[in-house]
Motif scaffolding. Structure first.
Motif, PDB file in Angstrom:
ATOM      1  N   LEU A  17      -8.458   3.580  -3.777  1.00 58.47           N
ATOM      2  CA  LEU A  17      -8.712   2.959  -2.463  1.00 58.47           C
ATOM      3  C   LEU A  17      -8.398   3.888  -1.418  1.00 58.47           C
ATOM      4  CD1 LEU A  17      -6.424  -0.220  -3.315  1.00 58.47           C
ATOM      5  CD2 LEU A  17      -8.869   0.253  -3.505  1.00 58.47           C
ATOM      6  N   GLY A  18      -8.305   5.115  -1.776  1.00 55.61           N
ATOM      7  CA  GLY A  18      -8.078   6.116  -0.618  1.00 55.61           C
ATOM      8  C   GLY A  18      -6.820   6.300  -0.540  1.00 55.61           C
ATOM      9  N   ALA A  19      -6.389   7.717   0.020  1.00 54.66           N
ATOM     10  CA  ALA A  19      -5.117   8.398  -0.022  1.00 54.66           C
ATOM     11  C   ALA A  19      -4.172   7.431   0.818  1.00 54.66           C
ATOM     12  CB  ALA A  19      -5.267   9.817   0.109  1.00 54.66           C
ATOM     13  N   ASP A  20      -4.994   7.186   1.956  1.00 56.33           N
ATOM     14  CA  ASP A  20      -4.322   6.605   3.246  1.00 56.33           C
ATOM     15  C   ASP A  20      -3.920   5.011   3.326  1.00 56.33           C
ATOM     16  OD1 ASP A  20      -4.491   8.857   4.213  1.00 56.33           O
ATOM     17  OD2 ASP A  20      -6.261   8.515   5.543  1.00 56.33           O
ATOM     18  N   ALA A  21      -4.514   4.267   1.843  1.00 51.65           N
ATOM     19  CA  ALA A  21      -4.626   3.019   1.808  1.00 51.65           C
ATOM     20  C   ALA A  21      -2.978   2.601   1.838  1.00 51.65           C
ATOM     21  CB  ALA A  21      -5.215   2.691   0.233  1.00 51.65           C
ATOM     22  N   LEU A  22      -2.353   2.959   1.159  1.00 52.86           N
ATOM     23  CA  LEU A  22      -0.893   2.518   1.144  1.00 52.86           C
ATOM     24  C   LEU A  22       0.035   3.705   1.543  1.00 52.86           C
ATOM     25  CD1 LEU A  22      -1.538   0.943  -2.462  1.00 52.86           C
ATOM     26  CD2 LEU A  22      -1.505  -0.542  -0.020  1.00 52.86           C
ATOM     27  N   PRO A  23       0.164   3.777   2.799  1.00 54.90           N
ATOM     28  CA  PRO A  23       0.910   5.096   3.278  1.00 54.90           C
ATOM     29  C   PRO A  23       2.590   4.720   2.976  1.00 54.90           C
ATOM     30  CG  PRO A  23       0.227   3.675   5.088  1.00 54.90           C
ATOM     31  CD  PRO A  23      -0.534   3.187   3.870  1.00 54.90           C
ATOM     32  N   GLY A  24       2.971   5.806   2.006  1.00 55.88           N
ATOM     33  CA  GLY A  24       4.499   5.677   1.658  1.00 55.88           C
ATOM     34  C   GLY A  24       5.138   4.726   0.678  1.00 55.88           C
ATOM     35  N   TRP A  25       3.882   4.091   0.054  1.00 55.61           N
ATOM     36  CA  TRP A  25       4.387   2.861  -0.839  1.00 55.61           C
ATOM     37  C   TRP A  25       4.961   3.574  -1.991  1.00 55.61           C
ATOM     38  CZ3 TRP A  25       2.227  -2.534  -1.267  1.00 55.61           C
ATOM     39  CH2 TRP A  25       2.094  -2.849   0.092  1.00 55.61           C
ATOM     40  N   MET A  26       5.975   2.702  -2.562  1.00 58.98           N
ATOM     41  CA  MET A  26       6.704   3.102  -3.885  1.00 58.98           C
ATOM     42  C   MET A  26       6.214   1.864  -4.848  1.00 58.98           C
ATOM     43  SD  MET A  26       8.116   5.736  -3.269  1.00 58.98           S
ATOM     44  CE  MET A  26       9.655   5.989  -4.340  1.00 58.98           C
ATOM     45  N   ALA A  27       6.612   2.029  -6.059  1.00 57.51           N
ATOM     46  CA  ALA A  27       6.454   0.791  -7.046  1.00 57.51           C
ATOM     47  C   ALA A  27       7.190  -0.785  -6.556  1.00 57.51           C
ATOM     48  CB  ALA A  27       6.810   1.046  -8.250  1.00 57.51           C
TER      49      ALA A  27
END
Lengths: 493, 493
Positions: free
Chosen positions: B318-328
């Motif tokens: 989805l692109g490196a910026d799709a989920l900025p800073g997301w963890m599981a």
């Protein structure tokens, strides 16, 4: 009511045909590779079921009884066509069909392998078995139908086609073409060819194809465009499945393929809906079908007015820089290029008929027994040299082994291609006579007149009349090669 | 050889089932809108043909005769399952089935219209007719099968399911959930929710879905992923047709749908190939099927180890910026969100069973006659209030009118959903016992152990055993709600 029983039977057959048609289209466009074995079993079962349903002996009784029922003129035509199709389906005993199916399938498989190896000697015995059974088949069909053996074979593809009528027409065309091909080649010698510079994105090509299909009258509520290895037009009239195949280095092959298949699709979509379950409501046959695809391809899409209209659409969909400085003539110089070649399916509209006439002449002799399979390469070579100046004797893969038709046991089919091309030219002439400004319509992308005429005179007529009768009723005259000859002279002379 | 006759019959049925399955998948994914009428005719004809073929009286003779043939233990299991399916298919007289089909279709059509208008009063009479016929159906099935009426209805979906065994299990679960839902809601109250910021391109979402499917073991030589309005898993084991539905503002709904359907697909692809033509070779039933989809969805894909592995794949596709800073944990906070709601299909795994238990309790009373359709809204409202604290009395569209099952005459189906969820938890526990490091596998995206266990104990067992017996043989114990309860406590407690 026996006629009502025939209608009920027709609905059952239509349902099974629907399933087979969609399963086959899905197989070519969507099916993952591992699905093939079970798919083949499913389709074979349905085909067997269809044959069993359609050849039940009581149908003969229904057909006889229906003749004395109080039927409308329309129903009488429908009944006659039902009987014709039933008679054709019951010409051969089941045991013979089984043996022939096995033999032809083995031959076709062997052909796929040995054609790639250019191995005529290895393949000839298999083809001999196929021809032997085809001769038996032709004799049985001839006997049941009261026709000459080769005519009885053609009858499966184009009811009413008779070699005695076609041969002199093909002879006129051949005589003309043998002289005309060198002339056409010379005429195009100094046409400048603008380069085609890709890549052309597949989604752009697809959008262009869809736009062309829509403009030509394709109804997207009753059909769709997919991708397959070999382009085809399949499905059913309410759900036409059309395909093409894209390459990214050029777009004209895919686009011309789409235009050709759109011609088939318009015919299917234009058939009378309320008769779709009866034989009389189906497309007439291979030659008429090909006349519809070639009408779009040759009479519409290989012309200056067409590209006058279409070129801006090309540039819109493929990008403004795609064809810098191109005019309609530049497209035509590419799509109408004439070339002497070995391969029928790659041939242009000028040389193509010679490939067909060669096969028509040879397959009559194969069926009659005048020619043996063992002599086929020499006969092929001699005719190719006489008609197109090409030697094939050392290259059977590009000679008598090039087509799937004979290896698969299909004799009597080839003439349909060129009959279709001639019929398309004759239809164009008839329409233009009624609408003298037809080329102006095409130049505006207005296909109403051509579609209205074809709907009335071809599509809606479905299978009411034999192939020759349908053409005569539509154009006011029997098949005349001069229309096609005039068409070629005008375009390439 | 009567057993051989049954095998030949099985192959015929498999061919027709293949056609129906692919035509149905094609209808949902590819068919243009105008193709619907003829498609419906074709599928109805094939379904009628299937029923006719499968209910022929001579089959009873073959079944009887086969019992005295020299059969292997495998063949005896196969024969028993053939007889079970045949008996279920021949419980109802043809006239009754025709009347019921008409009534249920009319009711379903009316429901589509009146649900949108929230018009319970207009719809109730149609549902009354459906329930009256369902009671007759249940009585006839009960008589033929020697079962209680409601059990005879469940028998169509999950052979061996008995209300007397399920009711106490559902009661334990209900008692637990009524207290647990508020607790779970409280526990998640201060979980921070990271925003999901689209748009997410459909082709990226599709590529992500395909990558997840492949990692989970989906075999793309025997299946594909398409788009449809309602996601489903259809087709045939050699050609599984899976679908999802994308939106561009978020991707988790489509992805979780793909994961769920992949569970169904793995089951179908994992069935024994050489038995695909026999009833014993088919998937066991709805509850086991749902246990396979919910195994992937709930036991694998709603967990921390799974997202530990999957999150980088999300970012890659989805692109490196799709989920900025997301963890599981940020994914889990979204996909495992608990919410009290009116609508079953929108419910999370904690509240979902209460929607099912409510329906299970009500439909038993509808079939027994203890409850009349006219009293349904009050009963529904009372149970919704008791189980989930929600009032539905003024909103029947989101109350007893929300599902298609009853309007279409399907009674005895609902329990399968929650039985499947419980069975999935029990299967996970059994696998983890044998492979204590299972969560480490999942965190590496290694699904071999879970798939090998399920292949051996579930997929390859196909329909050899009843639903309860299959679960017992696989996990070593009969259905026990404590596995699912422990699962919920661990995740939401």
């Amino acid at each position: 009511m026996s006629y009502a029983q025939l209608e009920a039977l027709g609905r059952k057959l239509e349902a099974v045909d629907h399933a087979i048609a969609i399963l086959s289209a899905d197989e070519a466009t969507n099916m993952p590779v591992g699905g093939g074995e079970k798919r083949a079993e499913a389709v074979a079962h349905l085909a067997g079921l269809r044959h069993e349903t359609f050849t039940a002996p009581e149908i003969a009784d229904w057909l006889d009884a229906a003749k004395s029922e109080d039927l409308s003129a329309e129903q009488k035509l429908s009944l006659a066509e039902f009987e014709r199709v039933y008679t054709n389906a019951t010409c051969l005993p089941a045991d013979f069909v089984r043996e022939q199916t096995r033999t032809n399938m083995r031959s076709e498989q062997l052909w796929r392998d040995l054609r790639a190896k250019n191995d005529w000697a290895g393949f000839a015995p298999a083809l001999e078995s196929v021809v032997a059974l085809a001769r038996e088949e032709a004799a049985m069909r001839a006997d049941k139908l009261g026709l000459a053996p080769y005519d009885a074979m053609m009858e499966q593809y184009d009811p009413g086609n008779r070699a005695a009528e076609i041969a002199p027409i093909f002879d006129q065309l051949k005589t003309f073409l043998v002289d005309f091909v060198p002339e056409a080649l010379e005429n195009q010698a100094d046409l400048p060819l603008k380069p085609v510079t890709g890549p052309f994105a597949i989604e752009d090509q697809r959008a262009l194809g869809l736009a062309m299909m829509a403009a030509l009258g394709f109804d997207f509520t009753h059909g769709r465009l997919d991708v397959s290895h070999h382009p085809f037009c399949g499905g059913v009239p309410t759900d036409v499945r059309m395909t093409t195949r894209y390459r990214t280095d050029e777009f004209l092959t895919a686009l011309m393929g789409i235009l050709h298949e759109t011609g088939h699709a318009l015919y299917e979509q234009g058939l009378p809906r309320d008769l779709s379950h009866m034989p009389v409501g189906k497309a007439r046959g291979m030659a008429i079908h090909e006349s519809q695809s070639l009408f779009v391809e040759q009479q519409l899409a290989r012309t200056e007015p067409f590209w006058h209209w279409a070129l801006p659409h090309l540039q819109e969909h493929l990008g403004a820089d795609a064809l810098p400085g191109w005019m309609a003539q530049d497209v035509l110089a590419r799509v109408n290029m004439v070339e002497r070649g070995f391969i029928r399916v790659d041939a242009d509209e000028v040389t193509y008929p010679l490939h067909i006439i060669l096969r028509f002449e040879i397959e009559q002799d194969l069926i009659s027994g005048a020619l043996s399979v063992v002599d086929l390469p020499e006969v092929w070579d001699a005719k190719m040299e006489a008609y197109l100046g090409l030697k094939t004797i050392d290259n059977p893969a590009d000679g008598p082994m090039q087509d799937v038709h004979w290896p698969a046991g299909a004799f009597g089919y080839f003439p349909s291609y060129t009959l279709g091309a001639m019929m398309a030219a004759q239809q164009w002439a008839a329409i233009e006579k009624a609408h003298p400004s037809l080329n102006d319509d095409i130049a505006r992308g207005d296909f109403h007149a051509v579609n209205a005429w074809r709907s009335e005179h071809i599509w809606q007529q479905a299978s009411r009349y034999s192939t020759p009768e349908l053409l005569t009723r539509a154009t006011g005259a029997p098949l005349d090669p001069q229309f096609f000859i005039a068409h070629l002279k005008k375009r390439y002379g």
